[in-house]
Design a protein around this motif. Structure first.
Motif, PDB file in Angstrom:
ATOM      1  N   SER A   1     -12.577 -15.232  12.679  1.00 26.97           N
ATOM      2  CA  SER A   1     -12.009 -15.088  14.021  1.00 26.97           C
ATOM      3  C   SER A   1     -10.522 -15.438  13.974  1.00 26.97           C
ATOM      4  N   PHE A   2      -9.728 -14.745  14.795  1.00 27.71           N
ATOM      5  CA  PHE A   2      -8.288 -15.022  14.855  1.00 27.71           C
ATOM      6  C   PHE A   2      -7.925 -15.978  15.982  1.00 27.71           C
ATOM      7  N   GLY A   3      -8.884 -16.333  16.832  1.00 28.51           N
ATOM      8  CA  GLY A   3      -8.580 -17.203  17.961  1.00 28.51           C
ATOM      9  C   GLY A   3      -8.183 -16.397  19.190  1.00 28.51           C
ATOM     10  N   PRO A   4      -8.235 -17.016  20.374  1.00 40.07           N
ATOM     11  CA  PRO A   4      -8.082 -16.292  21.648  1.00 40.07           C
ATOM     12  C   PRO A   4      -6.722 -15.644  21.869  1.00 40.07           C
ATOM     13  N   ILE A   5      -5.686 -16.121  21.202  1.00 40.77           N
ATOM     14  CA  ILE A   5      -4.355 -15.522  21.410  1.00 40.77           C
ATOM     15  C   ILE A   5      -4.179 -14.286  20.534  1.00 40.77           C
ATOM     16  N   LEU A   6      -4.372 -14.433  19.227  1.00 41.03           N
ATOM     17  CA  LEU A   6      -4.140 -13.328  18.304  1.00 41.03           C
ATOM     18  C   LEU A   6      -5.171 -12.220  18.480  1.00 41.03           C
ATOM     19  N   GLU A   7      -6.374 -12.567  18.967  1.00 42.89           N
ATOM     20  CA  GLU A   7      -7.395 -11.540  19.173  1.00 42.89           C
ATOM     21  C   GLU A   7      -7.094 -10.644  20.364  1.00 42.89           C
ATOM     22  N   ARG A   8      -6.027 -10.915  21.074  1.00 46.12           N
ATOM     23  CA  ARG A   8      -5.544  -9.988  22.099  1.00 46.12           C
ATOM     24  C   ARG A   8      -4.550  -8.982  21.529  1.00 46.12           C
ATOM     25  N   ILE A   9      -4.187  -9.182  20.265  1.00 43.48           N
ATOM     26  CA  ILE A   9      -3.205  -8.303  19.617  1.00 43.48           C
ATOM     27  C   ILE A   9      -3.831  -7.536  18.466  1.00 43.48           C
ATOM     28  N   LEU A  10      -4.552  -8.245  17.598  1.00 48.33           N
ATOM     29  CA  LEU A  10      -5.174  -7.627  16.429  1.00 48.33           C
ATOM     30  C   LEU A  10      -6.692  -7.800  16.483  1.00 48.33           C
ATOM     31  N   ILE A  11      -7.405  -6.766  16.064  1.00 45.77           N
ATOM     32  CA  ILE A  11      -8.861  -6.851  15.993  1.00 45.77           C
ATOM     33  C   ILE A  11      -9.236  -7.679  14.768  1.00 45.77           C
ATOM     34  N   SER A  12      -9.946  -8.766  14.998  1.00 48.76           N
ATOM     35  CA  SER A  12     -10.386  -9.618  13.891  1.00 48.76           C
ATOM     36  C   SER A  12     -11.701  -9.091  13.327  1.00 48.76           C
ATOM     37  N   PRO A  13     -12.058  -9.469  12.101  1.00 48.92           N
ATOM     38  CA  PRO A  13     -13.385  -9.112  11.589  1.00 48.92           C
ATOM     39  C   PRO A  13     -14.506  -9.564  12.526  1.00 48.92           C
ATOM     40  N   ALA A  14     -14.365 -10.752  13.099  1.00 45.01           N
ATOM     41  CA  ALA A  14     -15.397 -11.239  14.018  1.00 45.01           C
ATOM     42  C   ALA A  14     -15.531 -10.321  15.232  1.00 45.01           C
ATOM     43  N   GLN A  15     -14.413  -9.829  15.752  1.00 42.90           N
ATOM     44  CA  GLN A  15     -14.465  -8.932  16.902  1.00 42.90           C
ATOM     45  C   GLN A  15     -15.178  -7.629  16.568  1.00 42.90           C
ATOM     46  N   HIS A  16     -14.962  -7.113  15.364  1.00 43.99           N
ATOM     47  CA  HIS A  16     -15.650  -5.870  15.019  1.00 43.99           C
ATOM     48  C   HIS A  16     -17.124  -6.131  14.749  1.00 43.99           C
ATOM     49  N   GLN A  17     -17.456  -7.286  14.215  1.00 40.56           N
ATOM     50  CA  GLN A  17     -18.863  -7.625  14.027  1.00 40.56           C
ATOM     51  C   GLN A  17     -19.565  -7.742  15.379  1.00 40.56           C
ATOM     52  N   VAL A  18     -18.869  -8.293  16.360  1.00 38.46           N
ATOM     53  CA  VAL A  18     -19.407  -8.348  17.723  1.00 38.46           C
ATOM     54  C   VAL A  18     -19.632  -6.938  18.259  1.00 38.46           C
ATOM     55  N   HIS A  19     -18.736  -6.027  17.920  1.00 39.86           N
ATOM     56  CA  HIS A  19     -18.893  -4.626  18.358  1.00 39.86           C
ATOM     57  C   HIS A  19     -20.195  -4.028  17.829  1.00 39.86           C
ATOM     58  N   HIS A  20     -20.659  -4.474  16.669  1.00 43.59           N
ATOM     59  CA  HIS A  20     -21.911  -3.992  16.081  1.00 43.59           C
ATOM     60  C   HIS A  20     -23.131  -4.766  16.569  1.00 43.59           C
ATOM     61  N   SER A  21     -22.937  -5.753  17.404  1.00 39.60           N
ATOM     62  CA  SER A  21     -24.016  -6.656  17.806  1.00 39.60           C
ATOM     63  C   SER A  21     -25.079  -5.953  18.642  1.00 39.60           C
ATOM     64  N   THR A  22     -26.315  -6.454  18.534  1.00 40.43           N
ATOM     65  CA  THR A  22     -27.417  -5.951  19.365  1.00 40.43           C
ATOM     66  C   THR A  22     -27.509  -6.669  20.705  1.00 40.43           C
ATOM     67  N   ASN A  23     -26.651  -7.658  20.926  1.00 38.77           N
ATOM     68  CA  ASN A  23     -26.646  -8.401  22.188  1.00 38.77           C
ATOM     69  C   ASN A  23     -25.974  -7.549  23.270  1.00 38.77           C
ATOM     70  N   PRO A  24     -26.660  -7.257  24.386  1.00 44.46           N
ATOM     71  CA  PRO A  24     -26.072  -6.423  25.440  1.00 44.46           C
ATOM     72  C   PRO A  24     -24.732  -6.943  25.963  1.00 44.46           C
ATOM     73  N   VAL A  25     -24.501  -8.247  25.864  1.00 47.26           N
ATOM     74  CA  VAL A  25     -23.225  -8.816  26.306  1.00 47.26           C
ATOM     75  C   VAL A  25     -22.062  -8.219  25.506  1.00 47.26           C
ATOM     76  N   HIS A  26     -22.351  -7.810  24.290  1.00 46.56           N
ATOM     77  CA  HIS A  26     -21.307  -7.299  23.401  1.00 46.56           C
ATOM     78  C   HIS A  26     -21.157  -5.783  23.434  1.00 46.56           C
ATOM     79  N   PHE A  27     -22.025  -5.096  24.184  1.00 50.99           N
ATOM     80  CA  PHE A  27     -21.999  -3.635  24.158  1.00 50.99           C
ATOM     81  C   PHE A  27     -20.685  -3.089  24.719  1.00 50.99           C
TER      82      PHE A  27
END
Length: 306
Positions: free
Chosen positions: A220-246
């Motif tokens: 994760s890049f943290g809440p500031i940098l994740e507004r600028i660059l997509i972190s690996p964690a953010q893309h993993q969330v994009h693949h998540s089966t949790n409806p919150v992440h859809f």
């Protein structure tokens, strides 16, 4: 033979996320993370088990990744998508028939031009990716990518062959149009900062984090940098089966488009993610057999559910 040599030259270039340079950087950065997080003993036998866990790399999902990777590479070798990729032609047509490029007559440094090209390309990738998730007709093609039960760098190539052609056509149209409107036709006069012929910004990002986007390692890049660059964690969330992440984090490199258009998800420390698809319609893809993975998306597109 010339076609094979050309293919091999392109495959090892810095335009491919599985090029030797990026794979070596994946190992090097992975080792830094391994040591930094104190995994030296490792529950599964040390560094190589940390970076390439057997439970992941021996899975049926990875075998499907490999099949689709090979099919995609054969399409490139035999130039199956050549007619679908026409970005320079589209840009030239827009210049000839449009209002004229915004930067016409403006002197732009190679570094700034590289950044402009990155932003144009990434904005197009954002909207094409978002369309796959929101347009029911083409979702079955992209569902193949999301049917990965585990993530590895090979998963980046887990694309339906028809989806590859559709993406190439859409991106050629969007990127070519934006290039034509902003910088003009893609001639030798357009110079930008490169590393071994590739956009310097993209090369740096690929060297550092891109192969971790499809991996089991949470970064994760943290809440500031994740507004600028997509972190690996953010893309993993994009693949998540949790409806919150859809339908979150459609960006490939830049998070600013998700932030701008209301699809951004900032990761938290306590995220729990699992990968794959859980809907009944997507069940054939989750068999991880190459036959259903290739055939079922086409069946669903030709005979959509009522």
């Amino acid at each position: 033979m010339d076609a094979l040599i050309s293919y091999l030259r392109d495959f090892v270039s810095l335009d491919q996320v599985l090029s030797p340079a990026y794979l070596l950087s994946f190992v090097a950065v992975g080792y830094v993370i391994f040591r930094w997080r104190g995994h030296e003993g490792g529950q599964e036998g040390g560094f190589w088990s940390f970076l390439f866990p057997r439970r992941i790399w021996s899975s049926a999902s990875v075998r499907t990744d490999l099949w689709l990777f090979l099919i995609g590479q054969l399409m490139i070798l035999f130039k199956v998508g050549a007619r679908f990729g026409a970005t320079p032609l589209v840009a030239a047509w827009v210049v000839a028939n449009g209002p004229g490029p915004v930067l016409e007559g403006v002197t732009v440094s190679p570094v700034l031009m590289a950044l402009i090209l990155l932003m144009i390309t990434d904005l197009s990738l954002y909207w094409v990716h978002r369309a796959y998730h929101t347009v029911k007709t083409i979702w079955p093609l992209h569902a193949v990518h999301h049917s990965a039960a585990v993530l590895t760098p090979l998963t980046a190539y887990r694309q339906h062959p028809v989806g590859n052609l559709v993406s190439l056509a859409f991106n050629s149209l969007l990127i070519g149009t934006m290039y034509g409107l902003v910088i003009g036709s893609l001639t030798d006069d357009v110079t930008f900062a490169t590393i071994a012929g590739a956009n310097a910004f993209i090369v740096v990002l690929n060297l550092v984090v891109t192969n971790f986007h499809h991996s089991h390692i949470w970064i994760s890049f943290g809440p500031i940098l994740e507004r600028i660059l997509i972190s690996p964690a953010q893309h993993q969330v994009h693949h998540s089966t949790n409806p919150v992440h859809f339908n979150r984090n459609f960006g490939q490199t830049l998070a600013i488009w998700d932030w701008m258009f209301g699809t951004l998800y900032i990761t938290r420390k306590d995220e729990v993610v699992s990968f794959g698809l859980e809907g009944e319609a997507d069940a054939p893809l989750m068999t991880q057999r190459i036959g259903p993975v290739l055939i079922d998306p086409l069946r669903r597109m030709l005979r959509p559910a009522q």
